[in-house]
Write a protein that holds these residues in place. Sequence first.
Motif, PDB file in Angstrom:
ATOM      1  N   ALA A 159      36.880  40.970  31.594  1.00 16.54           N
ATOM      2  CA  ALA A 159      38.163  40.985  30.875  1.00 16.54           C
ATOM      3  C   ALA A 159      38.722  42.403  30.828  1.00 16.54           C
ATOM      4  O   ALA A 159      39.928  42.623  31.007  1.00 16.54           O
ATOM      5  N   TYR A 160      37.854  43.360  30.619  1.00 14.96           N
ATOM      6  CA  TYR A 160      38.264  44.770  30.569  1.00 14.96           C
ATOM      7  C   TYR A 160      38.794  45.236  31.923  1.00 14.96           C
ATOM      8  O   TYR A 160      39.835  45.898  32.000  1.00 14.96           O
ATOM      9  N   THR A 161      38.103  44.888  33.005  1.00 17.23           N
ATOM     10  CA  THR A 161      38.587  45.320  34.321  1.00 17.23           C
ATOM     11  C   THR A 161      39.911  44.639  34.666  1.00 17.23           C
ATOM     12  O   THR A 161      40.770  45.239  35.307  1.00 17.23           O
ATOM     13  N   THR A 162      40.079  43.405  34.232  1.00 16.02           N
ATOM     14  CA  THR A 162      41.354  42.709  34.447  1.00 16.02           C
ATOM     15  C   THR A 162      42.493  43.458  33.749  1.00 16.02           C
ATOM     16  O   THR A 162      43.566  43.668  34.332  1.00 16.02           O
ATOM     17  N   ALA A 163      42.249  43.869  32.511  1.00 18.20           N
ATOM     18  CA  ALA A 163      43.265  44.616  31.767  1.00 18.20           C
ATOM     19  C   ALA A 163      43.582  45.940  32.441  1.00 18.20           C
ATOM     20  O   ALA A 163      44.746  46.350  32.518  1.00 18.20           O
ATOM     21  N   ASN A 164      42.564  46.610  32.974  1.00 17.39           N
ATOM     22  CA  ASN A 164      42.800  47.905  33.604  1.00 17.39           C
ATOM     23  C   ASN A 164      43.558  47.777  34.921  1.00 17.39           C
ATOM     24  O   ASN A 164      44.366  48.641  35.264  1.00 17.39           O
ATOM     25  N   ALA A 165      43.319  46.705  35.649  1.00 21.75           N
ATOM     26  CA  ALA A 165      44.141  46.446  36.828  1.00 21.75           C
ATOM     27  C   ALA A 165      45.582  46.200  36.410  1.00 21.75           C
ATOM     28  O   ALA A 165      46.532  46.641  37.078  1.00 21.75           O
ATOM     29  N   GLY A 166      45.763  45.515  35.280  1.00 25.42           N
ATOM     30  CA  GLY A 166      47.110  45.290  34.756  1.00 25.42           C
ATOM     31  C   GLY A 166      47.806  46.577  34.361  1.00 25.42           C
ATOM     32  O   GLY A 166      49.028  46.706  34.520  1.00 25.42           O
ATOM     33  N   ILE A 167      47.047  47.527  33.848  1.00 22.86           N
ATOM     34  CA  ILE A 167      47.624  48.818  33.471  1.00 22.86           C
ATOM     35  C   ILE A 167      48.258  49.496  34.689  1.00 22.86           C
ATOM     36  O   ILE A 167      49.345  50.064  34.606  1.00 22.86           O
ATOM     37  N   THR A 168      47.575  49.433  35.827  1.00 19.83           N
ATOM     38  CA  THR A 168      48.122  50.038  37.039  1.00 19.83           C
ATOM     39  C   THR A 168      49.412  49.348  37.462  1.00 19.83           C
ATOM     40  O   THR A 168      50.400  50.001  37.822  1.00 19.83           O
TER      41      THR A 168
END
Length: 256
Positions: A159-168
């Motif tokens: 879930a955290y990596t998904t959010a960080n991809a979204g940040i980009t």
Amino acid sequence: MTPPAIYPDLKNASVFITGGGSGIGAAITEGFLEQGARVAFVQRSDGHTFADVMEEKYGRRPLAMRCDVTKVAELRACVAKAAETQGPIRILVNNAANDQRHSTLEVDEAFWDWSMAINLKAYFFAAQAVIPGMQEAGGGAIVNMSSISYMMGSPDYPAYTTANAGITGMTRSLAREFGPQKIRVNALAPGWVLTEKQKEMWATPEGLEAHLAKTALKEHLEPRDMVGGILYLASDASRRMTGQCMAVDGGVVVSG
């Protein structure tokens, strides 16, 4: 902490930092204070003790406010207070995050929503809150803290990596939308930074050794190692740089 460089345009700049009283955020707050900036920060816990230390050290007190960044109304109120107290916000650093470890099969809807709220939603609405003031002022800079974990496809917190991809993705879209108003939006992706929280909860000797083996620069990252990149992206030194994600990880991932 010795400044990595001096950026004259950051002196007296109004800066707003989420999660700015501990870990990487505390180092970022201190880095801007060293530049002579006016800093406001929010976090869930009381940041006044840290503000006391910074005031004694630098002769200027950061504005510390308690805020649950997942609650948009609270976040907007703190942005408004910071702008009223220290002038229109010229620089936003979206730093607050939570990288709680988890596996896909244990995630329920409540955990997913919480992870997106703190790791992605808060970034969007903090940006939304500061952009009108930046438009009126003729420009500004937003720096979103991401993570190399999504670039590596880490299995430890999907879930955290998904959010960080979204940040980009959000960084690129905001950079396009608001570039004509001279608002620059970039992201900085740290590697594994050994904050006190990381040391206490997840840093084992075996894990540290395995991670160091992946790096080109054979030293572990500390919170202060993120400051130089943040100051650069916030300052006029990067005035023609926007929509980018810059990794500061000791040479784990490569791009280009």
